[in-house]
Motif scaffolding. Structure first.
Motif: not given
Lengths: 543, 143
Positions: A7, A11, A14, A151, A285, B121-127, B135-136, B138-140
């Motif tokens: 992931y 990022m 991208t 992050q 996390e 952006w296929p992924e994002i870091y925050q809500s 991402i967090w 998906k990781r969990h």
């Protein structure tokens, strides 16, 4: 140290493609310079006096040898064989071509690095204690918390057009080695009475033209609310920070104008609301990130060195720092050779530092905000071998925290904002004190030089600070005394009228002599200044 | 004035939005325009009657509208949330994440550039205010 998973890698990859596309549209004329500027700035690309400057993020100052080798290769391939380590624990390259910048970023991405948010009005690279994970006095390693926030803050959609830049530092010791209270947000990991870890938030510090020391707005935020509390601090700032005047747009002005109490009230209200929004990553996390920062396999060994070589003994005394494991120290590689440019390293020196990190420091290096490099975990038994190789390549200057260990911004030699040159002043001062032999007697004396009031050289926080100004077209230097960036944080005071370039070098020596004359046993320059006040210094300087 | 780009299927409101002040005064309007200095929270008691909220970006560098948008979505507003003004293609993805589902930029956006930006952006870091999974999460293992 932290390792990207797929992931994280996606990022940065991208971002390289996005910036390649933005650069292409700029070069094709589809974006105006005004539209492109904030986009390139968010990627650390500044247009300076002579060329583009690119600032690469070194999150919380931590690098492995592969990354340091890559930084050296970039210096050779895209720059003129040098890199400049900065007070933000980052590295800057001063001679970048716009059309090559996307390729440079792609090279960085290959080693899990980037230039994301290293400038622009957004949350910048997060800094930390350069001895994190090694310091004998730390509660925990602060870097996992910095990584969690890295992050969270990367490409944050709500905070991509803040009133002004935003800098966060995270520490976990009572000794502050990161100038925590001079950041927009300073976070200290603490333990409460129940023995639980949490974070104290200091908000609204900063240097620049209106220096302020951040007040503590909350002494304990539980670890599983760290992101939510940070988000609340930022949202109040994004909504109410001043946008009418860029010189009053930092959060320190908002906190100052509202008062810390009212700002805190608004943050708490927003925080209570955000706790219900599901924005906080699970504690799992944080635990995942923590496993990346597990201690290396420290072994036992000698706890003292053979001091028969006086040059080596001096370097050990000055440049090594106590480690949490008795058979190890953190060793500082000074990038302040006498007469050199503070923070500069050649590609060859970067390669050497990378090799030495691999050989002697569990593959880790740190960038200090004082523009030096640390090998955090060196076996005491290996110190002589390490020093021999450093010294052979001009990296053995024994001057950590002395008057020769000067912080200086790039100044008018490179920077389009500067009013005066910083580098030549730093060079002359280090040459003066190396020649007069007073460095040793002066002991800890932090000297910091900025070439304009934006204070990138942290002059407000120097035991001795120097501020370059433009006085009717001539460079003029003001002298400040009594600042500190540490846990005894204070802001320096201007002594009086400024000096010429040569005059400021004399003035620094004069101030140093007042200290040598007046000091009581065991006092540092700063202690003596605080005891006797500015008057004796003024008298010697202007009397 | 460029055309309106919408990411929703309902009929657009066909009359002009009123200012926040006049909305709070007369309160039978269903379309309101939020300026950067307005407090979007003042609208929260009335979100049931609102069908369109325009958030104005007089200059792209003034990011207050991002917070206004999120605050309205967090309060449960589900009508049209339209970014108007100095809206550039490079900001649209961020705006989508803050809850905007319509755009009325001063200068027309190139459709290809817009699609590229939205797909970037296929992924994002925050809500944030969209439904995307960070991402967090998906990781969990959350679905």
């Amino acid at each position: 140290m932290y390792q990207y998973d797929s992931y994280d890698q996606a990022m940065v990859d991208t971002r390289v493609e996005e910036f390649r596309d933005q650069t292409r549209r700029r070069l094709e004329g589809k974006l105006t310079e005004a539209q492109f500027t904030p986009m390139r700035l968010k990627n650390g690309l500044y247009l300076q006096l002579h060329a583009y400057m690119l600032r690469v993020a070194v999150p919380y100052g931590t690098l492995n040898s592969r990354q340091m080798h890559a930084l050296a290769d970039i210096a050779d391939k895209y720059d003129r064989g040098y890199g400049h380590f900065t007070t933000r624990q980052n590295i800057q390259y001063n001679w970048i071509k716009l059309e090559e910048a996307p390729d440079l970023l792609a090279d960085l991405a290959k080693v899990e690095m980037h230039a994301i948010q290293t400038s622009g009005n957004c949350i910048r690279n997060i800094s930390s204690d350069h001895f994190a994970g090694a310091a004998a006095d730390e509660l925990v390693d602060p870097r996992p918390y910095a990584e969690l926030l890295r992050q969270w803050s990367s490409f944050h959609p709500e905070f991509n057009a803040l009133p002004r830049k935003f800098k966060i530092a995270v520490i976990a010791s009572d000794t502050d080695r990161a100038a925590m209270r001079l950041h927009d947000i300073g976070i200290q990991i603490v333990k409460n009475d129940a023995g639980e870890l949490g974070t104290a938030f200091y908000v609204g510090g900063g240097m620049g033209r209106t220096p302020m020391i951040a007040p503590c707005i909350r002494d304990f935020v539980p670890l599983d609310q760290l992101v939510s509390y940070s988000e609340a601090c930022l949202r109040v700032y994004n909504r109410y920070g001043r946008r009418d005047n860029k010189y009053k747009a930092r959060i320190k002005i908002l906190v100052h104008e509202l008062g810390a109490e009212e700002y805190t009230r608004q943050v708490e209200e927003e925080f209570a609301h955000l706790l219900d929004q599901g924005i906080e990553p699970p504690i799992a996390e944080l635990e995942r990130i923590r496993t990346c920062f597990a201690d290396p396999a420290f072994g036992d060994g000698a706890r003292s060195v053979d001091r028969s070589d006086p040059d080596f003994a001096l370097w050990v005394d000055r440049n090594t720092v106590r480690h949490k494991h008795d058979a190890y120290v953190s060793a500082v590689i000074s990038l302040k050779p006498v007469g050199g440019i503070p923070g500069d390293a050649s590609a060859a020196q970067m390669h050497l530092m990378a090799e030495l990190a691999k050989e002697y420091s569990f593959d880790e290096l740190r960038v200090m905000h004082t523009q030096n490099i640390v090998l955090p975990h060196v076996k005491i038994a290996d110190l002589h071998a390490l020093w021999t190789r450093l010294d052979a390549d001009g990296l053995g200057a024994p001057n950590l925290d002395t008057i020769e260990d000067i912080i200086a911004c790039p100044g008018l030699d490179y920077c389009s904002l500067a009013n005066a040159r910083s580098i030549p002043v730093a060079q002359k001062i280090s040459e003066r004190f190396a020649a007069n032999g007073k460095t040793e007697a002066l002991g800890e004396l932090k000297l910091k030089i900025s070439g304009c009031i934006n204070a990138c050289g942290h002059h407000h926080a120097g035991h001795i600070g120097i501020l370059g100004v433009d006085r009717k077209g001539i460079e003029n230097y003001q002298l400040l005394l009594g600042g500190s960036e540490a846990e005894d944080c204070s802001l320096g005071k201007i002594t009086g009228p400024g000096f010429s370039e040569d005059g400021i070098v004399d003035a620094v020596e004069t101030a140093a002599d007042v200290y040598l004359r007046e000091r009581a046993k065991g006092e540092r320059f700063l202690d003596t200044y605080r005891r006797i006040g500015i008057e004796p210094f003024k008298e010697a300087l202007y009397g | 004035m460029a055309e309106i780009i919408r990411f929703r299927d309902d009929e657009p409101v066909d009359h002009p939005a009123v200012t926040v002040d006049s909305f709070l005064d007369q309160s039978n309007a269903n379309a309101v325009r939020v300026e950067p200095g307005d407090d979007a929270r003042e609208l929260i008691p009335h979100i049931g009657q609102l069908q369109l909220v325009e958030v104005n970006f007089p200059a792209f560098g003034d990011g207050r509208g991002y917070s206004s948008a999120r605050i309205l979505r967090e309060a449960g507003y589900d009508g049209e949330l339209r970014a108007v003004g100095d809206v550039l293609v490079d900001h649209v993805a961020y705006m989508r994440r803050c809850g905007f589902d319509a755009f009325e930029p001063d200068a027309a956006l190139n459709p290809d550039d817009l699609q590229t930006a939205l797909d970037r952006w296929p992924e994002i870091y925050q809500s944030a205010a969209d439904a995307r999974q960070p991402i967090w999460s998906k990781r969990h293992g959350a679905a």
